[in-house]
Design an enzyme around this catalytic site. Structure first.
Site, PDB file in Angstrom:
ATOM      1  N   HIS A 165       0.985  -1.208  -0.042  1.00 25.72           N
ATOM      2  CA  HIS A 165       0.036   0.027   0.046  1.00 25.72           C
ATOM      3  C   HIS A 165       0.912   1.223  -0.042  1.00 25.72           C
ATOM      4  CE1 HIS A 165      -2.073  -3.370   1.873  1.00 25.72           C
ATOM      5  NE2 HIS A 165      -3.071  -3.103   1.225  1.00 25.72           N
ATOM      6  N   HIS A 177      -8.414  -0.305   8.335  1.00 24.35           N
ATOM      7  CA  HIS A 177      -9.843  -0.604   8.032  1.00 24.35           C
ATOM      8  C   HIS A 177     -10.685  -0.227   9.423  1.00 24.35           C
ATOM      9  CE1 HIS A 177      -7.589  -4.026   6.074  1.00 24.35           C
ATOM     10  NE2 HIS A 177      -8.812  -4.133   5.279  1.00 24.35           N
ATOM     11  N   ASP A 249      -7.396   2.231  -2.277  1.00 24.50           N
ATOM     12  CA  ASP A 249      -8.036   1.334  -1.472  1.00 24.50           C
ATOM     13  C   ASP A 249      -9.365   1.416  -1.055  1.00 24.50           C
ATOM     14  OD1 ASP A 249      -7.821  -0.717   0.011  1.00 24.50           O
ATOM     15  OD2 ASP A 249      -6.280  -0.280   1.348  1.00 24.50           O
TER      16      ASP A 249
END
Length: 347
Positions: A165, A177, A249
């Site tokens: 990432h 998350h 993302d």
């Protein structure tokens, strides 16, 4: 302009989902474990999607290996990326194993008519809970070598690669998350270490796509990398010379909440330089974006974004029966499953 990748609720395609997938803004979808019962079912679901949605859809999944493997029963149990260096002492065998893992993962997915698995993870280090053993290594050079081998395998199977990432998620303890993580390290450290796998693999022309992190690098920019012109335009495009696809993302993650509601997140990610946006686990958010996201009629980057999207579709594929009769699959499926089991037993 098609720009959004969305998800499905269950193991069958609902009528309203088929309608959403046909929307001009939708470029594709991502599959999750909840969409999977067994191999026959997932093949039937994908076939139904292709039949009912009358346009090319980029079908994607996270089938990295280790703990991030959406389809398990009936598939090779792929090893965690950390296991190559941790469990194999011979450097040459590490690379061979990583290459075969990349090939087998991609070959199994394309045999299902899936275009893309978001891999490999290029984050350094194993302390971050969200990354852990998804990372190849803590050090730059071995991580680059292993990732390069894994990528070679994916390319041999006809699958595009996605480095994630960017510019590195491995040194924040928070999970994006669940919240927006902050990386407090000096910018020099990030450029000397974390960004190096991306920089070196871009220079080797091995990355077809990049996925930025929902992380704020406080000494570099005030915005998360996924919504930062500094990271996506000044650094990724200009300094590193990357000309492939930039995926956001998942904009449904709590880490993206810093950028506002779902429409604002989408606008900010596109403005920052993302080409394709993931929005998952938020069906109402998807409808909000499809109803309210305003795009230019013919933006100057339209042709480049369309070219990048087309480059992500799978280049070739075996049928499942053909694949599982090849010597390469037969030999490596057993070896890779055994490696993952050894890794789990060692922990």
């Amino acid at each position: 302009m098609s720009t959004l990748l969305i998800d499905l609720k269950g193991q069958e395609l609902l009528a309203e989902e088929a309608e959403l997938l046909a929307h001009p803004l939708v470029a594709g979808l991502i599959l999750f474990t909840r969409n999977f019962y067994d191999r026959s079912q997932i093949q039937a679901l994908i076939k139904d999607i292709r039949r009912r949605v009358k346009k090319p859809l980029l079908i994607t999944v996270d089938q990295e290996g280790g703990r991030v493997q959406r389809f398990r029963e009936g598939f090779t149990q792929l090893p965690a990326m950390q296991s190559f260096a941790a469990m194999i002492s011979d450097p040459a065998l590490q690379l061979t194993t990583a290459k075969e893992a990349g090939w087998l993962m991609a070959a199994e997915m394309t045999a299902l008519d899936i275009d893309l698995s978001f891999a490999p993870v290029l984050d350094l280090g194993h302390e971050c809970k969200a990354i852990g053993d998804r990372s190849f290594c803590e050090e730059v050079e071995p991580a680059v070598r292993l990732a390069s081998a894994f990528i070679d395998g994916m390319h041999q199977a006809g699958m595009a690669t996605t480095g994630k990432h960017f510019p590195g998620h491995g040194h924040v303890l928070a999970d994006s998350h669940l919240e927006t993580p902050y990386d407090e390290r000096p910018s020099a450290v990030i450029f000397e270490r974390d960004i190096q796998p991306f920089q070196q693999l871009i220079a080797q022309n091995k990355l077809d796509a990049v996925m930025p992190a929902h992380v704020i690098y406080r000494h570099c920019d005030s915005q998360p990398a996924s919504g930062s012109k500094y990271w996506l335009q000044d650094i990724l495009r200009q300094k590193l010379g990357f000309d492939g696809t930039v995926f956001s993302d998942d904009l449904g993650m709590k880490g993206a909440g810093f950028m506002g509601d779902f429409v604002a997140r989408s606008e900010k990610a596109l403005s920052a330089g993302c080409d394709l946006l993931l929005l998952c686990n938020e069906p109402e958010g998807v409808v909000q974006v499809l109803d309210n996201l305003k795009l230019e009629e013919n933006p100057p980057h339209f042709a480049a974004r369309q070219r990048r999207l087309q480059s992500l579709f799978k280049k070739k594929a075996f049928s499942w029966n053909e694949l599982t009769k090849t010597r390469r699959w037969l030999e490596n499926s057993k070896k890779l499953t055994a490696l993952q089991q050894s890794w789990l037993d060692s922990k």
